[in-house]
Design a protein around this motif. Sequence first.
Motif, PDB file in Angstrom:
ATOM      1  N   GLY A 112       0.729  -0.706  -0.280  1.00 15.90           N
ATOM      2  CA  GLY A 112       0.626   0.118  -0.220  1.00 15.90           C
ATOM      3  C   GLY A 112       1.082   1.408  -0.512  1.00 15.90           C
ATOM      4  O   GLY A 112       2.311   1.007  -0.316  1.00 15.90           O
ATOM      5  N   LYS A 113       0.606   2.418   0.315  1.00 13.18           N
ATOM      6  CA  LYS A 113       0.553   3.690   0.137  1.00 13.18           C
ATOM      7  C   LYS A 113       0.857   4.369   2.175  1.00 13.18           C
ATOM      8  O   LYS A 113      -0.502   3.916   2.312  1.00 13.18           O
ATOM      9  CB  LYS A 113       0.621   4.661  -0.564  1.00 13.18           C
ATOM     10  N   THR A 114       1.808   4.892   2.302  1.00 11.49           N
ATOM     11  CA  THR A 114       1.462   5.687   3.092  1.00 11.49           C
ATOM     12  C   THR A 114       1.983   7.512   3.065  1.00 11.49           C
ATOM     13  O   THR A 114       2.901   7.286   2.899  1.00 11.49           O
ATOM     14  CB  THR A 114       1.763   5.264   4.955  1.00 11.49           C
ATOM     15  N   THR A 115       0.874   8.246   3.135  1.00  9.50           N
ATOM     16  CA  THR A 115       1.513   9.215   3.023  1.00  9.50           C
ATOM     17  C   THR A 115       1.177  10.216   4.218  1.00  9.50           C
ATOM     18  O   THR A 115       0.154   9.813   5.048  1.00  9.50           O
ATOM     19  CB  THR A 115       0.901  10.489   2.010  1.00  9.50           C
ATOM     20  N   SER A 116       2.272  11.129   4.794  1.00  8.57           N
ATOM     21  CA  SER A 116       2.329  11.736   5.898  1.00  8.57           C
ATOM     22  C   SER A 116       2.460  12.973   5.998  1.00  8.57           C
ATOM     23  O   SER A 116       3.400  13.685   5.277  1.00  8.57           O
ATOM     24  CB  SER A 116       3.254  10.925   6.955  1.00  8.57           C
ATOM     25  N   CYS A 117       1.904  14.172   6.736  1.00 17.44           N
ATOM     26  CA  CYS A 117       2.061  15.589   6.832  1.00 17.44           C
ATOM     27  C   CYS A 117       2.639  15.799   8.252  1.00 17.44           C
ATOM     28  O   CYS A 117       1.542  15.595   8.811  1.00 17.44           O
ATOM     29  CB  CYS A 117       1.208  16.298   6.215  1.00 17.44           C
ATOM     30  N   ALA A 118       2.838  16.964   8.201  1.00 15.41           N
ATOM     31  CA  ALA A 118       3.991  17.059  10.040  1.00 15.41           C
ATOM     32  C   ALA A 118       4.255  18.410   9.823  1.00 15.41           C
ATOM     33  O   ALA A 118       5.239  18.862   9.173  1.00 15.41           O
ATOM     34  CB  ALA A 118       4.542  15.837  10.060  1.00 15.41           C
ATOM     35  N   ILE A 119       4.082  19.376  10.859  1.00 15.30           N
ATOM     36  CA  ILE A 119       4.324  20.795  11.230  1.00 15.30           C
ATOM     37  C   ILE A 119       5.284  20.304  12.403  1.00 15.30           C
ATOM     38  O   ILE A 119       5.398  19.366  13.512  1.00 15.30           O
ATOM     39  CB  ILE A 119       2.955  21.373  11.499  1.00 15.30           C
ATOM     40  N   VAL A 120       6.519  20.940  12.114  1.00 17.27           N
ATOM     41  CA  VAL A 120       7.658  20.822  13.254  1.00 17.27           C
ATOM     42  C   VAL A 120       7.468  22.000  13.656  1.00 17.27           C
ATOM     43  O   VAL A 120       8.176  23.027  12.933  1.00 17.27           O
ATOM     44  CB  VAL A 120       9.322  20.175  13.229  1.00 17.27           C
ATOM     45  N   ALA A 121       7.616  22.725  15.194  1.00 13.72           N
ATOM     46  CA  ALA A 121       8.668  23.881  15.881  1.00 13.72           C
ATOM     47  C   ALA A 121       8.731  23.885  16.776  1.00 13.72           C
ATOM     48  O   ALA A 121       8.169  23.014  17.644  1.00 13.72           O
ATOM     49  CB  ALA A 121       6.999  24.602  15.398  1.00 13.72           C
ATOM     50  N   ASP A 122       9.623  24.616  17.405  1.00  7.24           N
ATOM     51  CA  ASP A 122       9.996  25.340  18.465  1.00  7.24           C
ATOM     52  C   ASP A 122       8.553  25.107  19.676  1.00  7.24           C
ATOM     53  O   ASP A 122       7.697  26.133  18.662  1.00  7.24           O
ATOM     54  CB  ASP A 122      10.622  25.983  18.755  1.00  7.24           C
ATOM     55  N   VAL A 123       8.356  25.098  20.586  1.00  7.67           N
ATOM     56  CA  VAL A 123       7.025  25.930  21.882  1.00  7.67           C
ATOM     57  C   VAL A 123       8.006  25.991  22.601  1.00  7.67           C
ATOM     58  O   VAL A 123       8.727  24.871  23.421  1.00  7.67           O
ATOM     59  CB  VAL A 123       5.952  24.603  21.551  1.00  7.67           C
ATOM     60  N   PRO A 124       7.367  26.558  23.506  1.00 10.97           N
ATOM     61  CA  PRO A 124       7.734  26.935  24.908  1.00 10.97           C
ATOM     62  C   PRO A 124       7.829  25.677  25.927  1.00 10.97           C
ATOM     63  O   PRO A 124       8.785  25.039  27.047  1.00 10.97           O
ATOM     64  CB  PRO A 124       6.949  27.844  25.903  1.00 10.97           C
ATOM     65  N   ASP A 125       6.492  24.888  26.249  1.00  9.78           N
ATOM     66  CA  ASP A 125       6.134  24.013  26.732  1.00  9.78           C
ATOM     67  C   ASP A 125       5.289  22.773  26.379  1.00  9.78           C
ATOM     68  O   ASP A 125       4.434  22.966  25.495  1.00  9.78           O
ATOM     69  CB  ASP A 125       4.859  24.406  27.476  1.00  9.78           C
ATOM     70  N   ARG A 126       6.164  21.279  25.842  1.00  5.73           N
ATOM     71  CA  ARG A 126       6.241  20.676  25.050  1.00  5.73           C
ATOM     72  C   ARG A 126       4.633  19.403  26.191  1.00  5.73           C
ATOM     73  O   ARG A 126       3.647  19.217  25.135  1.00  5.73           O
ATOM     74  CB  ARG A 126       7.036  19.236  25.404  1.00  5.73           C
ATOM     75  N   ASP A 127       4.467  19.541  27.196  1.00  4.47           N
ATOM     76  CA  ASP A 127       3.367  19.268  27.988  1.00  4.47           C
ATOM     77  C   ASP A 127       2.128  20.019  27.693  1.00  4.47           C
ATOM     78  O   ASP A 127       0.328  19.811  27.046  1.00  4.47           O
ATOM     79  CB  ASP A 127       3.479  19.087  29.247  1.00  4.47           C
ATOM     80  N   ALA A 128       2.646  21.259  27.858  1.00  2.00           N
ATOM     81  CA  ALA A 128       0.910  22.603  27.865  1.00  2.00           C
ATOM     82  C   ALA A 128       0.851  21.964  25.720  1.00  2.00           C
ATOM     83  O   ALA A 128      -0.377  22.220  25.617  1.00  2.00           O
ATOM     84  CB  ALA A 128       1.856  23.534  27.749  1.00  2.00           C
ATOM     85  N   PHE A 129       1.724  21.737  24.814  1.00  3.07           N
ATOM     86  CA  PHE A 129       1.340  21.656  24.039  1.00  3.07           C
ATOM     87  C   PHE A 129       0.096  20.773  23.580  1.00  3.07           C
ATOM     88  O   PHE A 129      -0.600  20.769  22.986  1.00  3.07           O
ATOM     89  CB  PHE A 129       2.967  21.942  22.411  1.00  3.07           C
TER      90      PHE A 129
END
Length: 192
Positions: A112-129
């Motif tokens: 089959g085929k797997t397609t992915s779209c992702a956003i990568v960014a710095d954030v001040p608090d990973r758990d709050a994100f």
Amino acid sequence: MIPEPMQRKLFGLGVFVFASAISQTAIARDTRPHLNRAQSVINAFQVICQLELSNFTFERFDQKATAMGMQLQSNDSGPSAGNTVTRSKSWAGALTDGPFILLLDEMTGAKGKTTSCAIVADVPDRDAFRAEAIRTMKLPVAPAPELRNNGSRSYFWDGAFGAGTTVLDRDFAPNGKPGVMLKLLVSERPAV
């Protein structure tokens, strides 16, 4: 369908390369409350990735990034493990409160085929994100994370937006700065 462990390794590998490649001078300081940056990154994910569920193709995301005037950072394709073909692209973008990276991957093979779209960014608090992503996207409570040797944590929501979809929230701290990747994967089996 491509084996799940391989999908997670291949699609996750590019994140650390691209996230650490963001120039420190290009990273804006976030002086607003943590939720503003979290919401900004989540909104970018929803607009760029999630709204395309009905047309979730590599070509569609490529067109969208180009139309948005994003800067192409890398463009790779070729054969990969397990008799599959992989295509990957990444772009640099900017939000009003800081930069982000758009990652696009596609793996095609006999299963089959797997397609992915992702956003990568710095954030001040990973758990709050993560808490804000769960609330905003109406995801179930966070599952137990998969822990990596590099200190990153990966949370997977299989079937989050229907059959064959997976949402991934991975956090990491390259160069001591907290960052996240929010990714949507859509897998299709070949027609019988």
